[in-house]
Write a protein that holds these residues in place. Structure first.
Motif, PDB file in Angstrom:
ATOM      1  N   VAL A 125      88.695 -33.660  15.054  1.00  0.00           N
ATOM      2  CA  VAL A 125      87.484 -34.321  14.570  1.00  0.00           C
ATOM      3  C   VAL A 125      87.882 -35.203  13.391  1.00  0.00           C
ATOM      4  N   MET A 126      87.728 -36.502  13.561  1.00  0.00           N
ATOM      5  CA  MET A 126      87.965 -37.444  12.473  1.00  0.00           C
ATOM      6  C   MET A 126      86.670 -37.599  11.676  1.00  0.00           C
ATOM      7  N   ILE A 127      86.786 -37.627  10.352  1.00  0.00           N
ATOM      8  CA  ILE A 127      85.614 -37.876   9.513  1.00  0.00           C
ATOM      9  C   ILE A 127      85.636 -39.346   9.099  1.00  0.00           C
ATOM     10  N   GLY A 128      84.839 -40.124   9.822  1.00  0.00           N
ATOM     11  CA  GLY A 128      84.738 -41.551   9.555  1.00  0.00           C
ATOM     12  C   GLY A 128      83.612 -41.847   8.589  1.00  0.00           C
ATOM     13  N   SER A 129      83.200 -43.098   8.547  1.00  0.00           N
ATOM     14  CA  SER A 129      82.178 -43.514   7.582  1.00  0.00           C
ATOM     15  C   SER A 129      81.450 -44.744   8.090  1.00  0.00           C
ATOM     16  N   THR A 168      84.982 -38.749  16.531  1.00  0.00           N
ATOM     17  CA  THR A 168      84.765 -39.179  15.149  1.00  0.00           C
ATOM     18  C   THR A 168      83.330 -38.932  14.727  1.00  0.00           C
ATOM     19  N   LEU A 169      83.159 -38.397  13.525  1.00  0.00           N
ATOM     20  CA  LEU A 169      81.843 -38.352  12.888  1.00  0.00           C
ATOM     21  C   LEU A 169      81.735 -39.551  11.964  1.00  0.00           C
ATOM     22  N   VAL A 170      80.774 -40.420  12.228  1.00  0.00           N
ATOM     23  CA  VAL A 170      80.536 -41.589  11.379  1.00  0.00           C
ATOM     24  C   VAL A 170      79.480 -41.174  10.358  1.00  0.00           C
ATOM     25  N   VAL A 171      79.930 -40.878   9.159  1.00  0.00           N
ATOM     26  CA  VAL A 171      79.089 -40.232   8.155  1.00  0.00           C
ATOM     27  C   VAL A 171      78.486 -41.274   7.208  1.00  0.00           C
ATOM     28  N   HIS A 228      77.095 -40.600  14.995  1.00  0.00           N
ATOM     29  CA  HIS A 228      76.598 -41.048  13.704  1.00  0.00           C
ATOM     30  C   HIS A 228      75.774 -39.951  13.018  1.00  0.00           C
ATOM     31  N   VAL A 229      76.185 -39.605  11.819  1.00  0.00           N
ATOM     32  CA  VAL A 229      75.485 -38.612  10.999  1.00  0.00           C
ATOM     33  C   VAL A 229      75.056 -39.340   9.734  1.00  0.00           C
ATOM     34  N   HIS A 230      73.974 -40.128   9.865  1.00  0.00           N
ATOM     35  CA  HIS A 230      73.602 -41.017   8.765  1.00  0.00           C
ATOM     36  C   HIS A 230      72.089 -41.091   8.543  1.00  0.00           C
TER      37      HIS A 230
END
Length: 250
Positions: A125-129, A168-171, A228-230
């Motif tokens: 799991v990549m923690i993106g942004s 990837t989680l796009v945080v 996307h977790v935004h």
């Protein structure tokens, strides 16, 4: 669906505070054996997690760290970040270090973990942004690195299938112990929260729950994805600037 990861071993890089600590707690609550690594130990020990020191920008140390693990099922590449810094306010070398931490280090860790994860049919799991999906003035090198991380994850998912899933989680904006450095006092945090459709910043636990989902059997057919977790993202600025419907709410 059962998201339990009982008996699985999970490594969370940069898992000693903030978002990383929230991710580590979520995996521990799901029954996993959790190892967190960072250059410095957490000020408060994390319940259910073992700390091991590691500088992720030292490739030989990273490979030795993963080689010493008896097993590994999940790698969460969380370590990263950047201070606010306009492009012309820093040297190319300082910007390169931001890219190194946020893009090269996750690649180094993933390669070092590959054999473990392949044997376990594991997950990364990549923690993106969101900084990697929009202009990021003041953190341009960070945004570029996070954009690269998302592409790296998609390519890795194809190359390493069917043995390892990579997502990837796009945080978006997260409320942590360092929120004041980015948003100011409580009034600043509240003002920023009002720009989010859900009306609040994420909590580290929100990111942790999403990471557990992507690593769990519930996501067994998900790879190469960006979640996307935004909180709905950002309200388009033109909606507040336009005058077409200013009188409709009177």
């Amino acid at each position: 669906m059962d998201n339990s990861l009982r008996g699985r071993t999970v490594v969370v890089t940069g898992g000693t505070r903030g978002v990383g600590a929230g991710i580590a707690r979520a995996f521990a609550e799901a029954g996993a054996e959790v190892v967190v690594c960072a250059r410095r130990a957490p000020e408060v020990p994390l319940a259910g997690a073992e700390f091991m020191p590691l500088d992720l920008r030292d490739p030989p140390a990273v490979h030795a760290f993963f080689a010493a693990l008896p097993r590994l099922d999940v790698l969460v590449n969380n370590a990263g970040g950047t201070p606010y810094r306009l492009l012309t306010d820093a040297t190319p070398e300082r910007h390169a270090r931001v890219v190194e931490l946020n893009l090269v280090a996750p690649l180094t860790a993933s390669l070092a973990a590959y054999e473990h994860l392949r044997r376990a049919h594991g997950s990364i799991v990549m923690i993106g942004s969101v900084s990697g999906t929009r202009p990021s003035p003041g953190s341009a090198a960070y945004g570029a690195a996070k954009a690269g991380l998302d592409n790296l994850a998609r390519s890795m998912a194809v190359e390493w299938a069917p043995y390892i899933r990579v997502n990837t989680l796009v945080v978006g904006m997260v409320r942590t112990e360092q929120s004041h450095l980015h948003y100011g006092d409580e009034a600043g945090v509240a003002a920023v929260a009002r720009t989010v459709p859900l009306g609040r910043l994420a909590e580290p636990a929100d990111v942790g729950a999403a990471a557990v989902f992507l690593a769990s059997p519930a996501a067994a057919y998900i790879t190469g994805a960006s979640l996307h977790v935004h909180g709905g993202g950002e309200r388009p600025a033109f909606l507040d600037a336009a005058t077409a419907h200013k009188g409709d709410e009177t």
